[in-house]
Write a protein that holds these residues in place. Structure first.
Motif: not given
Length: 222
Positions: A21-22, A24, A26-28, A50, A52
């Motif tokens: 989850t850390e 990029p 994943w975050r995008q 989160q 998603k």
């Protein structure tokens, strides 16, 4: 717990999920396709928490609407339940491949991997078929990241055989590290129809609907 014919759970699966989850990628991602196996439950739960959308395939693709969509906005807080295999079957919305929408990240379960991106699954080939099916309807492409979470002991130094239909990895995440693969293997660009039998197509209606018509062999005269 038996080990045969399954993606093995492992100590540290939650930590591997946290490390994922850390990243990029994943975050995008807003829509994630994830395998339904136990070691990736923490991945599915993190995604739902989160906000998603999580997409999972039904077992062995044995339905015309062969994917389940888990949208956290419509789960009424039942995120932990939806992250389980049984809960996803009860709470997920069955959809056809054409209804999936663009997939931003694929999470695959693995039995073993290596640092070239080669991956060994349960042996049924369904994860690869799911990718090829998603690619055939345009919701994934060669740039769609494919990641797995595994125990460090599942990362091998030796070669793992790969065929034209096998989907390679871009990222391998263990509880201790992230491996960014310098890929040596191409992602499949289409379903390889000649590798599927008539029986397999009959058991997977979503694939059968896309299959080219096969030439029938003329019957021999007696």
């Amino acid at each position: 717990m038996p080990l045969h014919d399954r993606i093995p759970n492992f100590a540290g699966a939650e930590e591997a999920a946290r490390r994922l989850t850390e990243l990029p990628e994943w975050r995008q991602a807003r829509r994630i396709k994830c395998n339904p196996d136990a070691p990736q439950r923490a991945v599915r739960l993190a995604a739902l928490r989160q906000g998603k959308t999580v997409v999972m395939a039904v077992p062995r693709l044995r339905a015309a609407r062969c994917f389940l969509r888990l949208d956290p906005r419509s789960l009424q807080g039942k995120l932990a339940q939806a992250a389980t295999i049984k809960g996803a079957s009860a709470l997920g919305v069955p959809i056809s491949p054409a209804q999936i929408g663009r997939i931003d990240l694929i999470v695959a379960g693995s039995v073993a991997v290596n640092e070239t991106g080669a991956r060994l699954g349960k042996g049924g080939g369904y994860s690869d078929l799911e990718f090829a099916l998603a690619r055939s309807v345009g919701v994934v492409d060669d740039d769609t990241p494919v990641v797995t979470t595994v125990h460090e002991l599942q990362v091998l130094d030796e070669a793992i055989p790969m065929t034209a239909h096998d989907v390679p990895l871009d990222l391998v995440v263990t509880p201790a590290r992230v491996i960014r693969v310098r890929r040596r293997h191409r992602k499949p660009t289409a379903i390889i129809w000649k590798e599927l039998s008539e029986q397999q197509l009959a058991e997977m209606p979503a694939l059968a609907g896309l299959a080219p018509k096969r030439a029938r062999r003329p019957r021999s005269r007696r």
